[in-house]
Design a protein around this motif. Structure first.
Motif, PDB file in Angstrom:
ATOM      1  N   VAL A  39       0.830  -1.210   0.000  1.00  0.00           N
ATOM      2  CA  VAL A  39       0.000   0.000   0.000  1.00  0.00           C
ATOM      3  C   VAL A  39       0.863   1.258   0.000  1.00  0.00           C
ATOM      4  O   VAL A  39       0.692   2.159  -0.831  1.00  0.00           O
ATOM      5  CB  VAL A  39      -0.945   0.008   1.223  1.00  0.00           C
ATOM      6  CG1 VAL A  39      -1.747   1.308   1.251  1.00  0.00           C
ATOM      7  CG2 VAL A  39      -1.855  -1.201   1.194  1.00  0.00           C
ATOM      8  N   GLU A  40       1.823   1.317   0.914  1.00  0.00           N
ATOM      9  CA  GLU A  40       2.610   2.542   1.105  1.00  0.00           C
ATOM     10  C   GLU A  40       3.790   2.657   0.147  1.00  0.00           C
ATOM     11  O   GLU A  40       4.353   3.742  -0.040  1.00  0.00           O
ATOM     12  CB  GLU A  40       3.124   2.613   2.550  1.00  0.00           C
ATOM     13  CG  GLU A  40       2.027   2.623   3.600  1.00  0.00           C
ATOM     14  CD  GLU A  40       1.150   3.855   3.493  1.00  0.00           C
ATOM     15  OE1 GLU A  40       1.645   4.902   3.011  1.00  0.00           O
ATOM     16  OE2 GLU A  40      -0.032   3.774   3.901  1.00  0.00           O
ATOM     17  N   GLY A  41       4.235   1.523  -0.429  1.00  0.00           N
ATOM     18  CA  GLY A  41       5.379   1.571  -1.329  1.00  0.00           C
ATOM     19  C   GLY A  41       6.688   1.544  -0.560  1.00  0.00           C
ATOM     20  O   GLY A  41       6.774   0.939   0.512  1.00  0.00           O
ATOM     21  N   PRO A  42       7.742   2.199  -1.071  1.00  0.00           N
ATOM     22  CA  PRO A  42       9.067   2.112  -0.447  1.00  0.00           C
ATOM     23  C   PRO A  42       9.124   2.803   0.906  1.00  0.00           C
ATOM     24  O   PRO A  42       8.508   3.829   1.132  1.00  0.00           O
ATOM     25  CB  PRO A  42       9.984   2.826  -1.452  1.00  0.00           C
ATOM     26  CG  PRO A  42       9.072   3.742  -2.210  1.00  0.00           C
ATOM     27  CD  PRO A  42       7.762   3.024  -2.297  1.00  0.00           C
ATOM     28  N   GLY A  43       9.892   2.177   1.803  1.00  0.00           N
ATOM     29  CA  GLY A  43      10.167   2.781   3.094  1.00  0.00           C
ATOM     30  C   GLY A  43      11.623   3.189   3.146  1.00  0.00           C
ATOM     31  O   GLY A  43      12.092   3.980   2.335  1.00  0.00           O
ATOM     32  N   THR A  44      12.377   2.580   4.077  1.00  0.00           N
ATOM     33  CA  THR A  44      13.800   2.898   4.178  1.00  0.00           C
ATOM     34  C   THR A  44      14.551   2.445   2.940  1.00  0.00           C
ATOM     35  O   THR A  44      15.437   3.147   2.446  1.00  0.00           O
ATOM     36  CB  THR A  44      14.408   2.220   5.420  1.00  0.00           C
ATOM     37  OG1 THR A  44      13.698   2.668   6.582  1.00  0.00           O
ATOM     38  CG2 THR A  44      15.881   2.581   5.571  1.00  0.00           C
ATOM     39  N   ASN A  45      14.212   1.273   2.428  1.00  0.00           N
ATOM     40  CA  ASN A  45      14.863   0.734   1.249  1.00  0.00           C
ATOM     41  C   ASN A  45      13.838   0.459   0.156  1.00  0.00           C
ATOM     42  O   ASN A  45      12.828  -0.215   0.397  1.00  0.00           O
ATOM     43  CB  ASN A  45      15.591  -0.579   1.577  1.00  0.00           C
ATOM     44  CG  ASN A  45      16.727  -0.369   2.553  1.00  0.00           C
ATOM     45  OD1 ASN A  45      17.523   0.545   2.394  1.00  0.00           O
ATOM     46  ND2 ASN A  45      16.801  -1.221   3.568  1.00  0.00           N
TER      47      ASN A  45
END
Length: 367
Positions: A39-45
């Motif tokens: 849902v949110e896509g990329p985070g830290t990596n």
């Protein structure tokens, strides 16, 4: 608690908090894509080019030593060209050291000139011109290969008064020798290939700054051009960083012994080492630098004599680069440096000084 000792700092720089069952320095993360949140896509990596935890750990470690935020690059040249291309535009002027790393001048006089950037070349030891109209002043101190030193604080103040940015190539010194950001520089660039990693097995560069706008600009540049080091190189560099204090200490001690030895020989001319009393750079180096790197330059008079010297030596490897475990030397004119035919740059390794003196004595006598 804050620890100030160089040995303590390099051993612990960039390490994660201790977790039972986990290694001190995590192994390299080899990944191009990472799992994304559906849902949110990329985070830290998100993707390996802009994101890699191994690279970030190395950047954090170097940043602790330089005193700024760090971006790692695939080589020192990649770092310095990123600086030049991301900060200069057509019509700008950059001041470069006329006695610094020759490839930087070649890039400025070639690629950047074609892009409309003007170049002013200035000797590291001065005199310095007015910086009016200059966008960026790049210093390299000690200069490679001539080993002149400039007063960073004084030059930076003059450049800032004229509205120019100041960058310092800290390759020769390393952050244990001097911290240019604390002396007034806006940016630091360096090749980590040399003494920083010191084992002659990694190509690496970095840029450090405390200017968030400049950092953001170069971060975008690196992400879009892709000039990043691989995960294994970043891990090797971080591993090697832990012995930097020990390596530099032995190299500097050896350099003092060898510089005095070379200066005492009638058949060796123009010995330069900023840690040698009487050297033109000695006073500035003593005031500005926390330690002097283990690099010496001298002149044997001819290319032929340099070749005989290198062939006769058993301990001095004929090789370019510097700052490694092994003592090396090369004749700089063969690479394009504006030096005399017999000019030699010698990089002291960590061998025993008496053995090096004996070997150099025999090699110089044979040559």
């Amino acid at each position: 608690m804050s620890f100030e000792g160089d040995g303590t700092r390099v051993v612990h720089a960039g390490l994660p908090e201790p977790v039972p069952g986990q290694p001190f320095l995590p192994g390299p993360v080899f990944a191009a894509p990472y799992h994304l949140d559906p849902v949110e896509g990329p985070g830290t990596n998100g993707y390996g080019r802009p994101d890699n935890p191994t690279r970030r750990a190395l950047e954090g470690a170097i940043g602790e030593l330089e005193g700024g935020a760090v971006l790692a690059f695939a080589s020192g040249q990649a770092a310095i060209t990123a600086l030049l291309l991301s900060t200069l535009r057509s019509g700008d002027t950059v001041a470069l050291p006329s006695d610094g790393y020759f490839t930087v001048r070649a890039f400025a006089e070639g690629t950047q000139r074609d892009l409309g950037v003007k170049t002013v070349q200035v000797p590291t030891a001065g005199p310095y011109p007015s910086f009016e109209g200059v966008r960026l002043v790049l210093l390299e101190t000690p200069a490679n290969p001539g080993l002149d030193v400039c007063d960073i604080r004084t030059v930076a103040a003059a450049a800032h008064a004229a509205g120019a940015l100041v960058a310092v190539d800290n390759t020769t010194s390393t952050p244990l020798g001097q911290r240019p950001l604390e002396l007034g520089a806006d940016l630091v660039v360096a090749s980590g290939t040399k003494a920083l990693t010191g084992h002659s097995d990694v190509l690496l560069g970095y840029l450090a700054t405390n200017d968030e706008e400049l950092l953001a600009k170069v971060t975008v540049w690196r992400a879009q051009t892709g000039a990043v080091p691989g995960a294994f190189d970043a891990w090797l560099a971080h591993r090697s960083l832990a012995t930097l204090d020990l390596r530099l200490a032995r190299q500097s001690e050896n350099a003092v012994v060898l510089a005095e030895f070379l200066a005492g020989r009638d058949d060796v001319r123009e010995v330069r080492f900023p840690g040698l009393a009487g050297d033109p750079s000695y006073e500035i180096a003593q005031a500005q630098m926390r330690r002097i790197p283990g690099i010496i330059s001298f002149d044997l008079g001819s290319a032929e004599r340099v070749a005989r010297f290198l062939a006769a030596s058993e301990l001095v490897f004929a090789a370019t680069s510097f700052g490694g475990l092994h003592t090396t030397a090369d004749r700089r004119a063969q690479w394009g440096d504006d030096t005399a035919p017999g000019f030699v740059r010698l990089s002291c390794g960590i061998e025993d000084a008496p053995d090096l003196v004996r070997d150099l004595t025999a090699a110089l006598d044979a040559a």
